[in-house]
Write an enzyme that holds these catalytic residues in place. Structure first.
Site, mmCIF file in Angstrom:
data_model
loop_
_atom_site.group_PDB
_atom_site.id
_atom_site.type_symbol
_atom_site.label_atom_id
_atom_site.label_comp_id
_atom_site.label_asym_id
_atom_site.label_seq_id
_atom_site.Cartn_x
_atom_site.Cartn_y
_atom_site.Cartn_z
ATOM 1 C CE LYS A 1 -4.493 -1.137 0.175
ATOM 2 N NZ LYS A 1 -5.659 -0.374 -0.489
ATOM 3 C CG ASP B 1 -10.358 -2.236 5.882
ATOM 4 O OD1 ASP B 1 -11.324 -2.030 6.677
ATOM 5 O OD2 ASP B 1 -10.816 -2.010 4.738
#
Length: 398
Positions: free
Chosen positions: A75, A118
């Site tokens: 990410k 998340d």
């Protein structure tokens, strides 16, 4: 043999139209930026030839993102690229001349970057802010794993767990950011907010650029298929935009897979007119990184135009993928993959172990000539759950 809930829909909205924004040129620009980061190394591309032989395909290639900058997930590629692009606009710099030391030394007033996550995206944003000497505040939906919270806070960011689901938390953070003059770094888009999610998605494409370079370097056959996991669809579209142009949209079979508790892309692809369909509720899936119920509109155009199939699977499928990758056949290398990272491998394994394997293979256009590229997008970002699945058989397929 085992039974799995695997719902497959061929994409009736496929056009093969390429994206001018998620393109080879933009992907290479992002890749070149990442190569300039201190400590950069491409993550491994694993050739699982024994697994491919067992499953009856020519090749299975897995990009192992657990090695990405020591952060155990991909990410940061999007977060750091978007923040760099944002700062370039703020101070009138070009991304090609971006300089971390110059930023730290010449910019006195710190910005605060806010996001909803998340787990992996928030850690990436926190890491990027830390590297750039900026502030980060990260919100997480209810049920966030303690280890993921700790990982984010380890980079000096503030981390707050809400009592809402992911999509409601995104809306709440957008309101707070406006009130507090924070910069939102989110990989989904809405009206008036498109530049930053576009940059994030372009940053994700570095994985695909590296994979194609590694395939050429290692003398491996080019992929005929790619399996891409989707939450809001940002990673899938960022990667697919590049691959569709590089390999040919009509030649590449792009399979988009989601957990059935949060399968907004699958439902959108199954809609009559190809319109975006949202999923609500808690979205209580094991694959928490994919627990998003509203497609990113920037993503959907790419996925609708260039995907071959949309697939929705039960949680036994990513759990199976975690066990397969963590316990390889002789000759294959072990890959530690988390719940969201293993769903693509889980799909292939579930097809293989299903009593209607031949029918499922045909549905996905898989055969003995197929070379499948998979992205293991995270390692064991929740170590407790990883052991529950891999050691103790949680979400067993038996």
């Amino acid at each position: 043999m085992a039974k799995f809930k695997i719902d497959i829909n061929a994409n009736k909205h496929f056009t093969g139209e390429l994206s001018p924004v998620f393109s080879v040129a933009e992907a290479r620009k992002a890749s070149q930026f990442h190569k300039g980061l201190q400590g950069y190394e491409p993550t491994p591309l694993r050739d699982l030839s024994s697994l491919a032989e067992m499953m009856g395909v020519k090749g299975i290639l897995v990009k192992d993102e657990s090695y990405r900058f020591g952060l155990n997930a991909f990410k940061m590629l999007g977060g750091v690229y978007a923040i760099a692009r944002l700062l370039c606009e703020e101070f009138g710099w070009g991304i090609e001349q971006f300089d971390f030391d110059k930023l730290k030394n010449e910019v006195d007033e710190k910005m605060t970057f806010a996001t909803t996550t998340d787990g992996n995206h928030g850690r990436g944003v926190a890491w990027a802010a830390e590297q750039l000497g900026q502030n980060a505040i990260v919100y997480m939906p209810k049920g966030a794993a303690e280890q993921r919270v700790k990982n984010i806070r380890s980079h000096g960011a503030e981390c707050i767990v809400t009592d809402m689901n992911y999509d409601d938390t995104v809306r709440m953070v957008a309101e707070k950011a406006q009130q507090n003059d924070w910069k939102i770094v989110q990989d989904t888009a809405w009206e008036g907010y498109t530049d930053i999610p576009t940059w994030i998605m372009q940053g994700y494409s570095t994985m695909a650029v590296e994979a194609i370079e590694q395939i050429a370097e290692q003398g491996l056959p080019k992929p005929t298929h790619v399996v891409l996991q989707a939450g809001v669809g940002a990673m899938a579209a960022g990667v697919l935009g590049y691959l569709a142009e590089e390999l040919g949209a009509s030649d590449l079979k792009a399979i988009i897979v989601e957990p059935d508790q949060a399968d907004c892309i699958y439902r959108s692809g199954s809609s009559e007119k190809g319109e975006m369909i949202n999923v609500g509720g808690d979205m209580a899936t094991i694959a928490v990184g994919l627990a998003c119920g509203e497609p990113n509109p920037l993503s959907w155009d790419v996925l609708r135009n260039c995907s071959s199939h949309f697939v929705s699977v039960e949680d036994k499928v990513p759990a199976l993928g975690m066990r397969v990758l963590g316990n390889p056949l002789a000759g294959d290398e072990r890959i530690v993959s988390g719940e969201s990272g293993a769903i693509g491998t889980g799909l292939l394994a579930a097809v293989h172990f299903s009593d209607n394997k031949a029918e499922l293979m045909q549905s996905l256009n898989l055969n003995e000539d197929s070379v499948v590229l998979l992205l293991s997008t995270e390692g064991e970002t929740d170590p407790v759950n990883y052991r529950d699945v891999v050691w103790q058989g949680k979400y067993s397929s038996i």
